[in-house]
Design an enzyme around this catalytic site. Structure first.
Site, PDB file in Angstrom:
ATOM      1  N   MET A   1     122.264  55.801  54.010  1.00  0.00           N
ATOM      2  CA  MET A   1     122.504  56.651  55.158  1.00  0.00           C
ATOM      3  C   MET A   1     123.101  57.993  54.782  1.00  0.00           C
ATOM      4  O   MET A   1     122.951  58.956  55.517  1.00  0.00           O
ATOM      5  CB  MET A   1     123.403  55.948  56.168  1.00  0.00           C
ATOM      6  CG  MET A   1     122.736  54.717  56.785  1.00  0.00           C
ATOM      7  SD  MET A   1     123.861  53.878  57.891  1.00  0.00           S
ATOM      8  CE  MET A   1     122.860  52.449  58.272  1.00  0.00           C
ATOM      9  N   CYS A   2     123.830  58.071  53.671  1.00  0.00           N
ATOM     10  CA  CYS A   2     124.329  59.341  53.136  1.00  0.00           C
ATOM     11  C   CYS A   2     124.676  59.112  51.673  1.00  0.00           C
ATOM     12  O   CYS A   2     124.989  57.988  51.276  1.00  0.00           O
ATOM     13  CB  CYS A   2     125.591  59.830  53.856  1.00  0.00           C
ATOM     14  SG  CYS A   2     125.442  60.103  55.624  1.00  0.00           S
ATOM     15  N   THR A   3     124.649  60.172  50.878  1.00  0.00           N
ATOM     16  CA  THR A   3     125.035  60.074  49.473  1.00  0.00           C
ATOM     17  C   THR A   3     125.767  61.347  49.081  1.00  0.00           C
ATOM     18  O   THR A   3     125.388  62.444  49.500  1.00  0.00           O
ATOM     19  CB  THR A   3     123.808  59.902  48.566  1.00  0.00           C
ATOM     20  OG1 THR A   3     122.937  58.901  49.099  1.00  0.00           O
ATOM     21  CG2 THR A   3     124.218  59.508  47.159  1.00  0.00           C
TER      22      THR A   3
END
Length: 311
Positions: A1-3
């Site tokens: 979902m995010c990095t």
């Protein structure tokens, strides 16, 4: 979902990048917040109040809080989704909501070490956002190359502090991500880097490609390097997770902590834009702009205009 990925061992600049993945756009706005602003940690009765010590550039999420940003001292902070959040038990400390945690850090601290020292000054709470529970953990880094991860899990604030903590994704917890990464090369195991869009795979892949970034010759290559890694772990529009959920990457940011330039790239535009914090730091009023407009390209420092403080 995010990095999030932080390149802190090259000779040119300390630069971090992160991607924002979600089911729908978080409709980010780009803000400049001057020092001296009166802030509050949320609508709750026991919310912390403070006056910002440092100016910052920040991205808002649905205009209800700060999700990403960098301050004038070269401290950057990034909020990423985490399923496993269980905040600390209620006590006498003033509270800050997850939506205001990034801004609290940007407003108060000039180094990671200072933020870590004062992590227990306030209590983080996780009220619903738009009627939906959203947990988060925070990655911070500074111009010295220091880094930390804050995770409110199992009723306590877990802190990982050290320049070696250069990658963060989503669930599972950071300890579990590190243990999983140890099964892959060159981090102690023999498995090749994985290619799925899951958080665990993105964590390993971002670590792998960050590890092999060649030494840059100039600042342009340095910023491009972290953006390349961030793009490598991006989720293309329409790509489903195992449960059928679709959480594409909506934007990437990059924080140049050495030169205090903040970059933004919307995945609905072919163009990267940036704002120069040193040119803004002397301003005394809140400024804002929509960074998603497809015609924007290059330096947009002069395009931020006076705006009302909405959160």
């Amino acid at each position: 979902m995010c990095t999030r990925v932080f390149w802190n061992d090259n000779p040119i600049a300390k630069v971090a990048s992160r991607s924002m993945d979600w089911a729908v756009s978080d409709e980010p706005d780009l803000w400049f917040y001057p020092a001296g602003l009166e802030r509050v940690g949320g609508p709750q009765a026991d919310a912390a109040t403070w006056t910002s010590v440092y100016a910052s550039v920040a991205l808002s999420m649905w205009q209800i809080g700060t999700v990403d940003g960098m301050n004038e001292k070269g401290l950057a902070a990034h909020a990423l989704f985490l399923y496993d959040v269980e905040p600390e038990a209620e006590d006498a400390r003033a509270t800050v909501s997850l939506a205001m945690w990034v801004q609290y850090l940007l407003d108060h601290f000039d180094t990671v070490a200072d933020a870590v020292e004062h992590v227990a000054d306030i209590r983080i709470i996780a009220p619903p956002i738009r009627g939906q529970y959203m947990g988060a953990h925070i990655a911070i880094e500074d111009a010295s190359g220091d880094s930390a991860i804050f995770e409110p899990i199992n009723g306590e604030m877990v802190v990982h502090h050290g320049a070696e903590f250069t990658v963060m994704a989503n669930s599972p917890t950071f300890d579990e991500q590190l243990a999983n990464r140890a099964r892959y090369r060159p981090f102690g195991g023999e498995l090749p880097p994985p290619g799925d869009i899951t958080s665990a795979d993105r964590f390993v892949r971002a670590s792998y490609f960050r590890h092999y970034l060649p030494e840059p010759r100039n600042l342009e290559q340095t910023v491009a390097g972290v953006l390349q890694v961030s793009q490598n772990v991006a989720v293309p529009a329409g790509a489903p997770y195992d449960d059928g959920g679709i959480y594409p990457t909506w934007w990437h940011s990059a924080s140049d902590l050495t030169n205090l330039t903040y970059y933004f790239w919307s995945t609905t535009s072919p163009n990267v834009i940036w704002a120069e914090l040193p040119e803004l730091a002397a301003q005394t009023e809140v400024l804002s702009m929509n960074p998603r407009a497809e015609h924007l390209v290059g330096d947009v420092t002069g395009l931020l205009v006076p705006a009302a403080l909405v959160y």
